[in-house]
Design an enzyme around this catalytic site. Structure first.
Site, PDB file in Angstrom:
ATOM      1  N   GLU A   1       7.413   2.990  -5.924  1.00  0.00           N
ATOM      2  CA  GLU A   1       7.565   2.574  -4.528  1.00  0.00           C
ATOM      3  C   GLU A   1       7.522   3.798  -3.608  1.00  0.00           C
ATOM      4  OE1 GLU A   1       7.497   0.522  -2.344  1.00  0.00           O
ATOM      5  OE2 GLU A   1       8.453  -1.386  -2.771  1.00  0.00           O
TER       6      GLU A   1
ATOM      7  N   LYS B   1       0.813  -1.200   0.000  1.00  0.00           N
ATOM      8  CA  LYS B   1       0.000   0.000   0.000  1.00  0.00           C
ATOM      9  C   LYS B   1       0.856   1.263   0.000  1.00  0.00           C
ATOM     10  CE  LYS B   1      -3.315  -2.313   3.084  1.00  0.00           C
ATOM     11  NZ  LYS B   1      -3.878  -2.274   4.455  1.00  0.00           N
ATOM     12  N   GLY B   2       2.122   1.129   0.332  1.00  0.00           N
ATOM     13  CA  GLY B   2       2.964   2.294   0.630  1.00  0.00           C
ATOM     14  C   GLY B   2       3.081   3.317  -0.488  1.00  0.00           C
TER      15      GLY B   2
ATOM     16  N   ARG C   1      -0.646   6.467   7.451  1.00  0.00           N
ATOM     17  CA  ARG C   1      -0.567   6.506   5.983  1.00  0.00           C
ATOM     18  C   ARG C   1      -1.131   7.801   5.424  1.00  0.00           C
ATOM     19  NH1 ARG C   1       1.015   1.463   3.939  1.00  0.00           N
ATOM     20  NH2 ARG C   1       0.133  -0.362   4.957  1.00  0.00           N
TER      21      ARG C   1
ATOM     22  N   ASP D   1      13.986  -0.023   0.893  1.00  0.00           N
ATOM     23  CA  ASP D   1      14.727  -0.236   2.130  1.00  0.00           C
ATOM     24  C   ASP D   1      15.807  -1.291   1.874  1.00  0.00           C
ATOM     25  OD1 ASP D   1      15.319  -1.269   4.815  1.00  0.00           O
ATOM     26  OD2 ASP D   1      13.598  -0.168   5.504  1.00  0.00           O
TER      27      ASP D   1
ATOM     28  N   PHE E   1      12.974   5.013  10.677  1.00  0.00           N
ATOM     29  CA  PHE E   1      11.671   4.503  10.240  1.00  0.00           C
ATOM     30  C   PHE E   1      10.774   5.685   9.892  1.00  0.00           C
ATOM     31  CE2 PHE E   1       7.555   2.467  10.432  1.00  0.00           C
ATOM     32  CZ  PHE E   1       7.821   1.258   9.824  1.00  0.00           C
ATOM     33  N   VAL E   2      10.331   5.713   8.635  1.00  0.00           N
ATOM     34  CA  VAL E   2       9.549   6.859   8.171  1.00  0.00           C
ATOM     35  C   VAL E   2       8.097   6.476   7.919  1.00  0.00           C
ATOM     36  CG1 VAL E   2      11.388   8.301   7.232  1.00  0.00           C
ATOM     37  CG2 VAL E   2      10.469   6.437   5.849  1.00  0.00           C
TER      38      VAL E   2
ATOM     39  N   LYS F   1      16.223   4.456   1.030  1.00  0.00           N
ATOM     40  CA  LYS F   1      16.981   4.240   2.268  1.00  0.00           C
ATOM     41  C   LYS F   1      18.272   3.518   1.928  1.00  0.00           C
ATOM     42  CE  LYS F   1      13.736   3.675   6.093  1.00  0.00           C
ATOM     43  NZ  LYS F   1      13.354   2.746   7.169  1.00  0.00           N
TER      44      LYS F   1
ATOM     45  N   ASP G   1       3.367   3.475   6.473  1.00  0.00           N
ATOM     46  CA  ASP G   1       2.685   3.183   7.741  1.00  0.00           C
ATOM     47  C   ASP G   1       3.613   2.619   8.807  1.00  0.00           C
ATOM     48  OD1 ASP G   1       3.119   0.578   6.551  1.00  0.00           O
ATOM     49  OD2 ASP G   1       1.712  -0.181   8.043  1.00  0.00           O
TER      50      ASP G   1
HETATM   51  C1  PRP Z   1       7.224  -1.450   2.683  1.00  0.00           C
HETATM   52  C2  PRP Z   1       7.380  -0.348   1.663  1.00  0.00           C
HETATM   53  C3  PRP Z   1       7.995  -1.056   0.488  1.00  0.00           C
HETATM   54  C4  PRP Z   1       8.837  -2.140   1.151  1.00  0.00           C
HETATM   55  C5  PRP Z   1      10.274  -1.735   1.133  1.00  0.00           C
HETATM   56  O1  PRP Z   1       6.076  -2.150   2.401  1.00  0.00           O
HETATM   57  O2  PRP Z   1       6.155   0.252   1.346  1.00  0.00           O
HETATM   58  O3  PRP Z   1       7.046  -1.646  -0.358  1.00  0.00           O
HETATM   59  O4  PRP Z   1       8.377  -2.268   2.495  1.00  0.00           O
HETATM   60  O5  PRP Z   1      11.064  -2.618   1.888  1.00  0.00           O
HETATM   61  P1  PRP Z   1      12.225  -3.494   1.288  1.00  0.00           P
HETATM   62  O6  PRP Z   1      13.009  -2.645   0.341  1.00  0.00           O
HETATM   63  O7  PRP Z   1      12.997  -3.875   2.530  1.00  0.00           O
HETATM   64  O8  PRP Z   1      11.641  -4.693   0.624  1.00  0.00           O
HETATM   65  P2  PRP Z   1       5.350  -3.118   3.451  1.00  0.00           P
HETATM   66  O9  PRP Z   1       5.811  -4.518   3.225  1.00  0.00           O
HETATM   67  O10 PRP Z   1       5.515  -2.557   4.817  1.00  0.00           O
HETATM   68  O11 PRP Z   1       3.844  -3.068   2.997  1.00  0.00           O
HETATM   69  P3  PRP Z   1       2.913  -1.793   2.807  1.00  0.00           P
HETATM   70  O12 PRP Z   1       3.469  -1.026   1.630  1.00  0.00           O
HETATM   71  O13 PRP Z   1       1.572  -2.355   2.543  1.00  0.00           O
HETATM   72  O14 PRP Z   1       2.959  -0.984   4.082  1.00  0.00           O
END
Ligand code: PRP
Length: 183
Positions: free
Chosen positions: A106, A50-51, A172, A110, A159-160, A138, A166
């Site tokens: 994205e 969802k991010g 969000r 991370d 952590f942002v 990041k 979220d």
């Molecule tokens: C978070 C973020 C990215 C991903 C990045 O999503 O929105 O999609 O992690 O992390 P990475 O580079 O370590 O793979 P999350 O899995 O928390 O789901 P969300 O987007 O639904 O919150």
């Protein structure tokens, strides 16, 4: 009678990193950059839900080309604040992408594990080209190198939250990005 307001926008644990105005301005620049690089194509912007929901929509509006939208979702964080290293597809695209020029949108990259997994998937489906756009990069948290074509800002390991991102589904809808100081 005073109406009770939701407390999320005054959350004391969130320190502003990028204001809504800064985000709008940077995303406008990114949209123009995408349009310049992809002139003559009809790109498909794929949001990693969802991010990336806010970022994808704003980037699409900032890109003066005919853009199509699709969405997918992977899971990598679970409910904690650090990557588990395990990525799985939990929601697939609606349409085929063979021959399409794709911009993977994205909210934050991370470890890079999600983007790496998704790029492999989209490549295997025959995308004509693949680019990655992320609002936040990041860099110090990378576990696997991934190509980032458009990054709003490079940031540290904090952590942002906000603007789609979220912490356990909270924050969000903050219009800005902030650092979560207490989790
Ligand atoms: C978070 C973020 C990215 C991903 C990045 O999503 O929105 O999609 O992690 O992390 P990475 O580079 O370590 O793979 P999350 O899995 O928390 O789901 P969300 O987007 O639904 O919150």
């Amino acid at each position: 009678m005073t109406e009770r307001q939701p407390a999320v926008h005054a959350e004391p644990a969130v320190r502003t990193l990028f204001t809504a105005q800064q985000i709008a301005s940077r995303v406008r620049e990114m949209g123009l950059e995408v349009a310049r690089d992809m002139a003559g194509t009809r790109p498909l912007f794929v949001a990693v839900l969802k991010g990336a929901c806010m970022f994808q929509c704003d980037l699409a509006r900032a890109t003066p080309l005919e853009v199509e939208l699709d969405f997918l979702s992977v899971s990598s964080y679970g409910s904690g604040t650090t990557s588990t290293g395990h990525v799985r597809l939990i929601m697939d695209l609606r349409g085929p992408i063979a021959g399409r020029h794709v911009v993977l949108c994205e909210g934050v990259v991370d470890s890079g594990l999600s983007v790496s997994f998704i790029l492999d998937l989209l490549r295997s489906r025959g995308a004509a080209s693949l680019r990655v756009a992320t609002l936040l990069d990041k860099v110090p948290c990378r576990k696997i190198q991934v190509p980032i074509d458009y990054a709003g800002w490079k940031i540290g390991p904090d952590f942002v939250v906000g603007y789609g991102l979220d912490a356990d589904e909270r924050y969000r809808n903050l219009p800005f990005v902030g650092i979560l100081e207490e989790v």
